[in-house]
Write a protein that holds these residues in place. Sequence first.
Motif, mmCIF file in Angstrom:
data_model
loop_
_atom_site.group_PDB
_atom_site.id
_atom_site.type_symbol
_atom_site.label_atom_id
_atom_site.label_comp_id
_atom_site.label_asym_id
_atom_site.label_seq_id
_atom_site.Cartn_x
_atom_site.Cartn_y
_atom_site.Cartn_z
ATOM 1 N N ARG A 227 0.832 -1.198 0.000
ATOM 2 C CA ARG A 227 0.000 0.000 0.000
ATOM 3 C C ARG A 227 0.874 1.258 0.000
ATOM 4 N NH1 ARG A 227 -3.008 -3.898 0.129
ATOM 5 N NH2 ARG A 227 -4.851 -4.210 1.463
ATOM 6 N N THR A 228 0.331 2.298 -0.548
ATOM 7 C CA THR A 228 0.957 3.598 -0.308
ATOM 8 C C THR A 228 0.540 4.075 1.081
ATOM 9 O OG1 THR A 228 -0.855 4.966 -1.160
ATOM 10 C CG2 THR A 228 0.740 4.126 -2.771
ATOM 11 N N PHE A 229 1.244 5.043 1.589
ATOM 12 C CA PHE A 229 0.962 5.609 2.909
ATOM 13 C C PHE A 229 -0.485 6.121 2.966
ATOM 14 C CE2 PHE A 229 1.272 9.394 5.770
ATOM 15 C CZ PHE A 229 1.583 8.724 6.948
ATOM 16 N N ALA A 230 -0.886 6.839 1.942
ATOM 17 C CA ALA A 230 -2.233 7.413 1.928
ATOM 18 C C ALA A 230 -3.295 6.331 1.764
ATOM 19 C CB ALA A 230 -2.355 8.444 0.807
ATOM 20 N N GLU A 231 -3.039 5.331 0.929
ATOM 21 C CA GLU A 231 -4.015 4.247 0.746
ATOM 22 C C GLU A 231 -4.288 3.548 2.065
ATOM 23 O OE1 GLU A 231 -3.003 2.927 -3.885
ATOM 24 O OE2 GLU A 231 -2.053 1.901 -2.188
ATOM 25 N N LEU A 232 -3.247 3.262 2.827
ATOM 26 C CA LEU A 232 -3.421 2.552 4.088
ATOM 27 C C LEU A 232 -4.267 3.372 5.046
ATOM 28 C CD1 LEU A 232 -2.354 -0.039 5.683
ATOM 29 C CD2 LEU A 232 -0.866 1.607 6.833
ATOM 30 N N LEU A 233 -3.953 4.659 5.176
ATOM 31 C CA LEU A 233 -4.683 5.494 6.121
ATOM 32 C C LEU A 233 -6.137 5.670 5.713
ATOM 33 C CD1 LEU A 233 -1.966 8.192 6.880
ATOM 34 C CD2 LEU A 233 -2.841 6.452 8.456
ATOM 35 N N LEU A 234 -6.401 5.759 4.429
ATOM 36 C CA LEU A 234 -7.782 5.948 3.981
ATOM 37 C C LEU A 234 -8.591 4.666 4.067
ATOM 38 C CD1 LEU A 234 -7.572 8.245 0.820
ATOM 39 C CD2 LEU A 234 -8.354 8.848 3.108
ATOM 40 N N ASP A 235 -7.979 3.548 3.689
ATOM 41 C CA ASP A 235 -8.738 2.310 3.532
ATOM 42 C C ASP A 235 -8.740 1.429 4.767
ATOM 43 O OD1 ASP A 235 -9.110 3.161 0.940
ATOM 44 O OD2 ASP A 235 -7.508 1.922 0.113
ATOM 45 N N SER A 236 -7.724 1.556 5.634
ATOM 46 C CA SER A 236 -7.571 0.569 6.708
ATOM 47 C C SER A 236 -7.480 1.163 8.104
ATOM 48 C CB SER A 236 -6.312 -0.283 6.448
ATOM 49 O OG SER A 236 -6.380 -0.897 5.171
ATOM 50 N N ALA A 237 -7.452 2.489 8.216
ATOM 51 C CA ALA A 237 -7.368 3.084 9.555
ATOM 52 C C ALA A 237 -8.643 2.781 10.335
ATOM 53 C CB ALA A 237 -7.158 4.588 9.453
ATOM 54 N N PRO A 238 -8.509 2.573 11.636
ATOM 55 C CA PRO A 238 -9.702 2.302 12.456
ATOM 56 C C PRO A 238 -10.744 3.405 12.312
ATOM 57 C CG PRO A 238 -7.690 1.897 13.704
ATOM 58 C CD PRO A 238 -7.271 2.532 12.426
ATOM 59 N N ASP A 239 -12.000 3.001 12.440
ATOM 60 C CA ASP A 239 -13.086 3.971 12.334
ATOM 61 C C ASP A 239 -12.900 5.082 13.358
ATOM 62 O OD1 ASP A 239 -14.227 2.477 10.357
ATOM 63 O OD2 ASP A 239 -15.622 1.422 11.697
ATOM 64 N N GLY A 240 -13.195 6.262 12.921
ATOM 65 C CA GLY A 240 -13.117 7.403 13.819
ATOM 66 C C GLY A 240 -11.819 8.178 13.727
ATOM 67 N N TRP A 241 -10.772 7.565 13.114
ATOM 68 C CA TRP A 241 -9.512 8.321 13.026
ATOM 69 C C TRP A 241 -9.615 9.389 11.949
ATOM 70 C CZ3 TRP A 241 -5.796 9.175 9.198
ATOM 71 C CH2 TRP A 241 -4.639 9.836 9.632
ATOM 72 N N ARG A 242 -9.140 10.546 12.256
ATOM 73 C CA ARG A 242 -9.094 11.644 11.309
ATOM 74 C C ARG A 242 -7.687 12.223 11.296
ATOM 75 N NH1 ARG A 242 -12.951 9.534 10.060
ATOM 76 N NH2 ARG A 242 -15.099 10.291 9.850
ATOM 77 N N PRO A 243 -7.172 12.579 10.154
ATOM 78 C CA PRO A 243 -5.842 13.204 10.131
ATOM 79 C C PRO A 243 -5.885 14.568 10.793
ATOM 80 C CG PRO A 243 -6.885 13.394 7.989
ATOM 81 C CD PRO A 243 -7.784 12.521 8.815
ATOM 82 N N GLU B 209 -7.199 12.708 -1.596
ATOM 83 C CA GLU B 209 -8.288 12.628 -0.621
ATOM 84 C C GLU B 209 -7.770 12.813 0.802
ATOM 85 O OE1 GLU B 209 -11.946 12.191 1.259
ATOM 86 O OE2 GLU B 209 -11.358 12.815 -0.770
ATOM 87 N N LEU B 210 -6.624 12.208 1.118
ATOM 88 C CA LEU B 210 -6.056 12.373 2.459
ATOM 89 C C LEU B 210 -5.702 13.834 2.708
ATOM 90 C CD1 LEU B 210 -5.095 11.078 5.082
ATOM 91 C CD2 LEU B 210 -2.904 10.592 3.972
ATOM 92 N N MET B 211 -5.132 14.493 1.705
ATOM 93 C CA MET B 211 -4.817 15.918 1.870
ATOM 94 C C MET B 211 -6.089 16.736 2.058
ATOM 95 S SD MET B 211 -1.540 16.639 -0.641
ATOM 96 C CE MET B 211 -2.193 15.875 -2.116
ATOM 97 N N ARG B 212 -7.136 16.392 1.334
ATOM 98 C CA ARG B 212 -8.400 17.122 1.503
ATOM 99 C C ARG B 212 -8.908 16.980 2.929
ATOM 100 N NH1 ARG B 212 -13.570 16.512 1.963
ATOM 101 N NH2 ARG B 212 -13.433 14.239 1.994
ATOM 102 N N ARG B 213 -8.866 15.760 3.454
ATOM 103 C CA ARG B 213 -9.341 15.542 4.817
ATOM 104 C C ARG B 213 -8.472 16.245 5.855
ATOM 105 N NH1 ARG B 213 -11.091 9.090 5.040
ATOM 106 N NH2 ARG B 213 -12.402 9.114 3.152
#
Length: 1019
Positions: A841-857, A883-887
């Motif tokens: 995964r890329t860093f952003a893919e992992l955070l968007l697709d697999s981070a636990p619910d409720g986590w926000r950057p 998308e990660l940058m937008r969030r």
Amino acid sequence: MAGEPVSVDVAGLEEALRDRVRGEVRFDAGSRGAYSTDGSNYRQVPIGVVVPHDVEGGAEAVAVCARFGAPVLSRGAATSLAGQCTNAAVVIDWTKYCDRLVSLDAERRTCVVEPGIVLDELNRRLSAHGLKFGPKPSTHSHCSLGGMIGNNSCGASAQAYGKTVDNVRRLEVVTYDGTRCWTGPTPAEEFERIVAAGGRRAELYRGLRDIVDRRLGEIRLRYPDIPRRVSGYNLDSLLPEKGFDVARALVGSEGTLVTVLRAELDLVPVPPYEAMIVLGYPDICAAADDVPRLLEHGNPELLEAIDGRMAQLMRQEDSHLDSLEQFPEGESWLLVQFSGDSREAADSQVRALLDALGKSGDDPDVAFSDDPRREQKMLRAREAGLGVTARPPDGRETWEGWEDSAVPPDRLGDYLRDLRALFSEFGYDAASLYGHFGQGCVHTRIPFELKTADGVAAFRAFLQRAADLVTSYGGSLSGEHGDGQARGELLTRMFGESLVTAFGEVKALFDPDNRMNPGKVVAPHRTDENLRLGPLWRPRGGRTEFGYPEDDHSFTRAVMRCVGIGNCRSHEGGVMCPSYRATGEEEHSTRGRSRLLFEMLGGHADSAVTDGWRSTEVKDALDLCLSCKGCKSDCPVGVDMATYKAEFLSHHYARRPRPAAHYSMGWLPLWARLSRAAPRLVNAALGAPGVARAGRFLAGVAGERAAPAFAEESFLQWWAARGSSEPDPADPRTVVLWPDTFSTYFHPAIAKAAVRVLEDAGFRVTVPARAVCCGLTWISTGQLATAKKVLRRTLDVLRPWIEAGTPVVGLEPSCTAVFRGDAPELMPHDQDVRRLSAQFRTFAELLLDSAPDGWRPPRLARSAVVQTHCHQHAVTKDDADRELMRRAGIDADVLDEGCCGLAGDFGFTRGHYELSMTVGEWGVLPAVRGAAPSAMVLADGFSCRTQIEQGATGRRAMHLAEALALGLDGPLPADHPEKSTARPAVVRRDARLLTAAVITVAAAAAGTAYALLRRRIRA
């Protein structure tokens, strides 16, 4: 006189051209191979290539060729599909230097241009005046005006503005015998003045008048009265009622009569507003049936068609899906665009058409837009037709040959039904049908079998039957791409013997010795001669290192992906092709390199490239390939020149010494690990005056480059000292952080930041304890056997996580791209490679697709200039990053400026520095310099960050992980936020001390040697 071989004193010709012509004269095998074909099925190796520095140099080249009796071929972007831009001739390439907008009269809406200017570039220069050149082929990003004039190009906008011939006012031309003049409309008094003046020009004008006067009735009767008649010479432009327009008669003559030096063009206003509807139909014939009704109730700016087969191919190839999403229900579609002076004026035309059709914008088979961005998305699907249909996923190759026939628009539906029946008769099913339906022009690519005698015979028979079919409908063999060799032999079926004889008389009048692009249009080669493939084509086979799973495991088939579209010759947007943009050289475009690799395969006895994998010509062309992989994503047919280059280098240097850079930078991961013994001493050596320069020279590194400093503490050392407990691979929160060479040994702050962000997101991070590597540096230098060994060792280390399905996250885009792309192609049968590719995964893919619910950057609330790494652009894409940058509240300006120019080892290799910086200055470096001081500069790629830092931008780029980690600490610094990140640097005092020590040791050694020598002499 057709196709007769010409005997030319090649050595004398080359010497004379070098002596007389201001420009580049190339008779080398590489140049001849690169120019051996165009976008067609045909191939002829040229005598040589001339790239004139100015128009006068081009005219002089023609004069020198005439002295030696050498054939001449004028060439633009060479996207021609009928074979008119390939010949055994001296090729004059106008596109590198002869690209001036000579003059502009905005009030009269005219301009004068040189033949090499690219259409999009011309329109860019005209945009400030609200003007443009009307015709716009799908190749508008790279086609030249000279080529458009030679071919009589059209495009979708011809619905509103006509063909190129309708927009040419005057032409400055030179004949093979040196007659030079401006041509245009010729009123009676002007004609008499020219004739009275005598000389060769008078002979030409008198001859043209005589040829036409003897056939006035035939010309008026046999020339189809349709919007898209491109076939044949434009004798109709010489009719009295057309003003005896010699310039327009020469448009579309494909370089067989004259050489165009300059052109005066008519211009049109740029429409302020546009609106579009897309209408869905059950099939393409039903769509064609509806064209007359649409034209009856509206005057659209364009009326284009796409069929269900093309849409199917787009979905199968995962191409232009964002465009298809804009389409309404249906299996085929018509795109209808209107323009107006106001949004209401444009929209009202759409509403009026819908009312006349009894439809509404809310109907499921209707899509309406007056948003320019959305309309461009829709049109991009149509413009992609050639590339999408060239290599269907079913493995059948499709070819041009009958790709642009045209009929009266009111007979289009019936023609398509008959054409489909002809396809079925010959077994050419599943051919897509699309094109400029508002003008009755049909595009298609057909699965001809061009490698066997029976297949070629069927190809020729089909063309003859198709020519008879389109003629029976009152149509034209060509509605856009011209005749060349593909249709020259068929012109008699359309025009009859008398008019084709007239074409021959015109040719004999201008070019009596048949030296201007011979064998095209008049006295043409047969449609089945000079084929790029053909039944006698026998390419070399052999073992390859890459598996080419998407090309039937064939390097030959991979090379044949290039069909000559020429998007790699574009000058802006996307990544492909940085070396062409910097050099303007065909040989340094993706297409030119593909042509040389094709010649290297040795399928033809007359190939200019004769020594296979050992070819220096191919090596030289690939030397300036940045291996950016831009072509893998930007090329319509997915050419992957970085892979082909690695394959070639592997064979070229097999059992031979390699360049020093292959050892110094190709083995960088090993040297980086060894640096741990004394990183501060290594850094001192890298920065020591004199010592560093000598080291760069020995290592094959550019003397202008500063070597990046190693970190005193690597990421792996930091991680080991941290003493983190090892998480269970099966734990869904576990993630393996990939310790790439660059984030480990050069910029460890990035990996540390990633750990912090991932742990904040709830992941349990682990890092391999044993050495791992993706093999990138060995792959890019063609050391593929070593790369495979490195990858196998890496798989052994990662096996517990591979078996558990644990996600692996990469921080360096080029390393991630190896596992997602290169590794499965290098080891296509290794199941662990496939598994790892799916888990990476890329860093952003992992955070968007697999981070636990409720986590926000963290919210950064900051603007950023973002440079996407080329390998990420090509392989993993940057959707997740956006998308990660937008969030995270980052207002991201993601640059569309192409490659940064450093491209891994490329910009560090001796001899590449100047080109590397030229590429960087093309867009990325100026964009970074223009960033606000408060803005972040983000670049995940080590190469991009290094180029930005060494490119006199005054800025230092951060990784997205660093930006998010900074956000965890609170607000970023008000300006230059990168100053909060750590980067290693050479300690200047250490460097100076090392130089002094080296000098001292050298002096001592020299003194000792001198003393010993004196003692020996005395003895």
